[in-house]
Design an enzyme around this catalytic site. Sequence first.
Site, PDB file in Angstrom:
ATOM      1  N   PHE A 147       0.777  -1.288  -0.196  1.00 58.82           N
ATOM      2  CA  PHE A 147      -0.102  -0.102  -0.510  1.00 58.82           C
ATOM      3  C   PHE A 147       0.265   1.521  -0.536  1.00 58.82           C
ATOM      4  CE2 PHE A 147      -2.382   2.672   3.532  1.00 58.82           C
ATOM      5  CZ  PHE A 147      -2.544   3.066   2.577  1.00 58.82           C
ATOM      6  N   ASN A 204       7.831  -9.737  -1.892  1.00 56.51           N
ATOM      7  CA  ASN A 204       7.784 -10.961  -2.241  1.00 56.51           C
ATOM      8  C   ASN A 204       6.208 -11.131  -2.412  1.00 56.51           C
ATOM      9  OD1 ASN A 204       6.390 -10.590   0.802  1.00 56.51           O
ATOM     10  ND2 ASN A 204       6.864 -12.306   1.944  1.00 56.51           N
ATOM     11  N   GLY A 247       1.860  -7.329  -0.513  1.00 55.89           N
ATOM     12  CA  GLY A 247       1.289  -6.378  -1.646  1.00 55.89           C
ATOM     13  C   GLY A 247       0.675  -7.189  -2.569  1.00 55.89           C
ATOM     14  N   LEU A 287      10.638  -0.814   3.899  1.00 58.16           N
ATOM     15  CA  LEU A 287       8.665  -0.926   4.573  1.00 58.16           C
ATOM     16  C   LEU A 287       8.394  -2.123   4.407  1.00 58.16           C
ATOM     17  CD1 LEU A 287       9.591   1.954   3.059  1.00 58.16           C
ATOM     18  CD2 LEU A 287       7.132   2.100   2.871  1.00 58.16           C
ATOM     19  N   THR A 294      10.605 -11.022   9.817  1.00 61.13           N
ATOM     20  CA  THR A 294      10.796  -9.914   7.812  1.00 61.13           C
ATOM     21  C   THR A 294      11.176  -8.867   9.234  1.00 61.13           C
ATOM     22  OG1 THR A 294       8.794 -11.256   7.048  1.00 61.13           O
ATOM     23  CG2 THR A 294       9.508  -8.663   7.222  1.00 61.13           C
ATOM     24  N   TYR A 332       4.292  -8.253  16.404  1.00 68.39           N
ATOM     25  CA  TYR A 332       4.801  -6.968  15.451  1.00 68.39           C
ATOM     26  C   TYR A 332       5.885  -5.442  15.778  1.00 68.39           C
ATOM     27  CZ  TYR A 332       3.205  -3.087  11.935  1.00 68.39           C
ATOM     28  OH  TYR A 332       3.392  -2.252  12.013  1.00 68.39           O
ATOM     29  N   THR A 340      -1.996   4.993   8.673  1.00 78.39           N
ATOM     30  CA  THR A 340      -2.500   5.699   7.450  1.00 78.39           C
ATOM     31  C   THR A 340      -3.213   4.759   6.594  1.00 78.39           C
ATOM     32  OG1 THR A 340       0.238   5.864   7.754  1.00 78.39           O
ATOM     33  CG2 THR A 340      -0.704   6.192   5.439  1.00 78.39           C
ATOM     34  N   ARG A 350      -7.896  -3.384   8.107  1.00 80.81           N
ATOM     35  CA  ARG A 350      -7.603  -2.641   8.771  1.00 80.81           C
ATOM     36  C   ARG A 350      -8.704  -1.356   8.786  1.00 80.81           C
ATOM     37  NH1 ARG A 350      -1.649  -0.798   7.067  1.00 80.81           N
ATOM     38  NH2 ARG A 350      -2.036  -2.017   5.712  1.00 80.81           N
TER      39      ARG A 350
HETATM   40  P1  NAD Z   1       1.999  -3.502   2.920  1.00 84.42           P
HETATM   41  O1  NAD Z   1       1.150  -4.873   3.986  1.00 84.42           O
HETATM   42  O2  NAD Z   1       0.430  -3.252   1.856  1.00 84.42           O
HETATM   43  O3  NAD Z   1       2.982  -3.381   3.140  1.00 84.42           O
HETATM   44  C1  NAD Z   1       3.871  -4.142   3.237  1.00 84.42           C
HETATM   45  C2  NAD Z   1       4.572  -5.374   1.826  1.00 84.42           C
HETATM   46  O4  NAD Z   1       5.831  -5.456   2.035  1.00 84.42           O
HETATM   47  C3  NAD Z   1       3.625  -5.281   0.759  1.00 84.42           C
HETATM   48  O5  NAD Z   1       4.609  -5.257  -0.327  1.00 84.42           O
HETATM   49  C4  NAD Z   1       4.148  -7.200   1.502  1.00 84.42           C
HETATM   50  O6  NAD Z   1       3.982  -8.016   0.332  1.00 84.42           O
HETATM   51  C5  NAD Z   1       6.083  -7.548   1.733  1.00 84.42           C
HETATM   52  N1  NAD Z   1       6.515  -7.796   2.878  1.00 84.42           N
HETATM   53  C6  NAD Z   1       5.683  -8.224   3.676  1.00 84.42           C
HETATM   54  N2  NAD Z   1       6.948  -9.569   3.948  1.00 84.42           N
HETATM   55  C7  NAD Z   1       7.505  -9.354   3.072  1.00 84.42           C
HETATM   56  C8  NAD Z   1       9.226 -10.189   3.323  1.00 84.42           C
HETATM   57  N3  NAD Z   1       9.854 -10.585   3.982  1.00 84.42           N
HETATM   58  N4  NAD Z   1      10.371  -9.438   2.105  1.00 84.42           N
HETATM   59  C9  NAD Z   1       9.695  -9.134   1.461  1.00 84.42           C
HETATM   60  N5  NAD Z   1       8.053  -8.101   1.132  1.00 84.42           N
HETATM   61  C10 NAD Z   1       7.366  -8.702   2.133  1.00 84.42           C
HETATM   62  O7  NAD Z   1       1.372  -2.021   4.361  1.00 84.42           O
HETATM   63  P2  NAD Z   1       1.383  -0.928   4.346  1.00 84.42           P
HETATM   64  O8  NAD Z   1       0.614  -0.240   5.031  1.00 84.42           O
HETATM   65  O9  NAD Z   1       1.952  -0.580   2.992  1.00 84.42           O
HETATM   66  O10 NAD Z   1       2.980  -0.695   5.550  1.00 84.42           O
HETATM   67  C11 NAD Z   1       4.239  -0.612   4.846  1.00 84.42           C
HETATM   68  C12 NAD Z   1       5.574  -0.398   6.058  1.00 84.42           C
HETATM   69  O11 NAD Z   1       5.001   1.145   7.156  1.00 84.42           O
HETATM   70  C13 NAD Z   1       5.039  -1.279   7.185  1.00 84.42           C
HETATM   71  O12 NAD Z   1       6.310  -2.185   6.920  1.00 84.42           O
HETATM   72  C14 NAD Z   1       4.321  -1.557   8.709  1.00 84.42           C
HETATM   73  O13 NAD Z   1       5.063  -1.958   9.005  1.00 84.42           O
HETATM   74  C15 NAD Z   1       5.040   0.280   8.440  1.00 84.42           C
HETATM   75  N6  NAD Z   1       3.425   0.858   8.658  1.00 84.42           N
HETATM   76  C16 NAD Z   1       2.531   1.241   8.052  1.00 84.42           C
HETATM   77  C17 NAD Z   1       1.213   1.872   8.935  1.00 84.42           C
HETATM   78  C18 NAD Z   1      -0.075   2.148   8.426  1.00 84.42           C
HETATM   79  O14 NAD Z   1      -0.591   2.589   8.850  1.00 84.42           O
HETATM   80  N7  NAD Z   1      -0.013   1.340   7.056  1.00 84.42           N
HETATM   81  C19 NAD Z   1       1.906   2.087  10.299  1.00 84.42           C
HETATM   82  C20 NAD Z   1       2.910   1.487  11.023  1.00 84.42           C
HETATM   83  C21 NAD Z   1       3.880   1.596   9.991  1.00 84.42           C
HETATM   84  N1  UDP Z   2     -11.349  -1.794  13.855  1.00 88.39           N
HETATM   85  C1  UDP Z   2     -12.613  -2.630  14.336  1.00 88.39           C
HETATM   86  N2  UDP Z   2     -13.602  -2.511  13.020  1.00 88.39           N
HETATM   87  C2  UDP Z   2     -12.453  -3.298  12.160  1.00 88.39           C
HETATM   88  C3  UDP Z   2     -10.929  -3.414  12.066  1.00 88.39           C
HETATM   89  C4  UDP Z   2     -10.063  -2.542  13.502  1.00 88.39           C
HETATM   90  O1  UDP Z   2     -13.306  -1.657  15.200  1.00 88.39           O
HETATM   91  O2  UDP Z   2     -13.422  -3.740  11.135  1.00 88.39           O
HETATM   92  C5  UDP Z   2     -10.067  -1.318  15.443  1.00 88.39           C
HETATM   93  C6  UDP Z   2      -9.785  -2.229  15.831  1.00 88.39           C
HETATM   94  O3  UDP Z   2      -9.899  -3.372  17.344  1.00 88.39           O
HETATM   95  C7  UDP Z   2      -8.589  -0.896  16.578  1.00 88.39           C
HETATM   96  C8  UDP Z   2      -8.979   0.340  16.007  1.00 88.39           C
HETATM   97  O4  UDP Z   2      -9.871   0.244  14.546  1.00 88.39           O
HETATM   98  O5  UDP Z   2      -9.115  -0.378  17.705  1.00 88.39           O
HETATM   99  C9  UDP Z   2      -8.105   0.075  14.795  1.00 88.39           C
HETATM  100  O6  UDP Z   2      -7.112  -1.097  14.381  1.00 88.39           O
HETATM  101  P1  UDP Z   2      -6.636  -1.515  12.674  1.00 88.39           P
HETATM  102  O7  UDP Z   2      -6.822  -2.570  12.351  1.00 88.39           O
HETATM  103  O8  UDP Z   2      -6.511  -0.238  11.469  1.00 88.39           O
HETATM  104  O9  UDP Z   2      -5.415  -0.661  13.360  1.00 88.39           O
HETATM  105  P2  UDP Z   2      -4.177  -0.722  14.748  1.00 88.39           P
HETATM  106  O10 UDP Z   2      -4.160   0.758  15.085  1.00 88.39           O
HETATM  107  O11 UDP Z   2      -5.204  -1.415  15.530  1.00 88.39           O
HETATM  108  O12 UDP Z   2      -3.068  -1.500  14.289  1.00 88.39           O
END
Ligand code: NAD
Ligand code: UDP
Length: 346
Positions: free
Chosen positions: A22, A43, A47, A84, A103, A156, A186, A197
């Site tokens: 994403f 991988n 994604g 990421l 990972t 995590y 995000t 999410r």
């Molecule tokens: P996402 O799941 O859409 O993206 C993660 C990507 O990493 C995917 O394309 C997945 O295939 C790839 N991946 C996972 N394990 C892998 C591995 N072992 N080797 C190679 N590729 C691998 O999630 P996202 O929301 O885009 O998040 C991206 C990054 O940002 C993550 O590291 C996540 O922890 C961090 N992050 C995201 C949020 C959010 O709200 N989206 C919040 C905090 C942190």
């Molecule tokens: N949540 C919810 N309904 C859903 C998915 C999530 O009420 O269908 C709640 C979850 O319990 C948490 C918040 O929404 O309190 C954010 O959840 P998310 O999985 O998006 O991310 P988190 O911040 O927990 O990693």
Amino acid sequence: MTLPIQKTLPHRTVLVAGGAGFIGSHLCDSLLQQGHHVTCVDNLSTGSMRNIRPLLNHPQFRFLEHDVRDPLFIEGRLDRIYNLACPASPQHYQKDPPSTMTTCVVGAFNLLELARQKSARILQASTSEVYGDPEVHPQPEIYVGHVNPIGPRACYDEGKRAAESLMFDYRRTHGVEIKVARIFNTYGPRMLRNDGRVVSNFIVQALQGSPITIYGTGTQTRSFCFVDDLVRGLELLMESPSAVTGPCNLGNPHEMTIESIAREILSHTASRSPLRFEPLPQDDPKRRKPSIEIAQQLLGWQPCVTLKDGLQATIAYFALEIATAPPLPAASENRSGSRRAPTLVR
Ligand code: NAD
Ligand code: UDP
């Protein structure tokens, strides 16, 4: 809605691990738009090729299917590494906890080794989850957190905490230039429909007229940042002076309850879906809101996309997805991310 930034920067060779995900795919778009060369490593476990398909014919883009838990060798110049690669949705990262932990930790280690060999700068996508279920509100970077190390979220949370430690160890031990971004919730286009999410769940449920699944009482809070704002913050952090290592919170400080985001989405979709209250998952953080003073002061960054605009863009994306895309497998059927021998890339 991505804002043009740093137009005067020299063109760089950039590796985006997790670039088919994403956030990663939006980052790849933005880096290519600025003229950089981008290698996307993924991988494809959470994604999707669909996220990067439009980039595959771009002369400055290449995709490499690779698991970051395996060492990666790249020939030639490499200036920047964004790490990421990690599942981010609790539903996904709790499906195979040892894989999530390795990972985070082994992936960071392999990419740090690559950064060291190439004298490349590396940015680690860390998370607000390093604060656990916080006892300090809002959360500043100096807060060391309140994580349950043996709970279901620990693979995590603790994995990301260990990855942060590795980053700072490589800076102290090997002088690697590091940047640690602590990303808060995000949302935006290209989240998976079965991502699990909250924003994607609620939008898909609202558009399909099915019940909105609120976990717990819905009084827990989060602060939602639109993906374009976040990508701009990541890029600014990456290009900040060497002395700026982070950790740096990146998120939108507009805090809201989960019930209120549900109502907001119902109103923007004109949906009549009922609210359905379900059990709260273990260790679900009760309140979360970033303090973004460091990002404001050191990067001149703050989110500028309103919730209304961000939700409308995301709702439009999912409406099209639902209308046109083939059915997705259930979250539990996503690829587990196959591993292969170490990859040498020329
Ligand atoms: P996402 O799941 O859409 O993206 C993660 C990507 O990493 C995917 O394309 C997945 O295939 C790839 N991946 C996972 N394990 C892998 C591995 N072992 N080797 C190679 N590729 C691998 O999630 P996202 O929301 O885009 O998040 C991206 C990054 O940002 C993550 O590291 C996540 O922890 C961090 N992050 C995201 C949020 C959010 O709200 N989206 C919040 C905090 C942190
Ligand atoms: N949540 C919810 N309904 C859903 C998915 C999530 O009420 O269908 C709640 C979850 O319990 C948490 C918040 O929404 O309190 C954010 O959840 P998310 O999985 O998006 O991310 P988190 O911040 O927990 O990693």
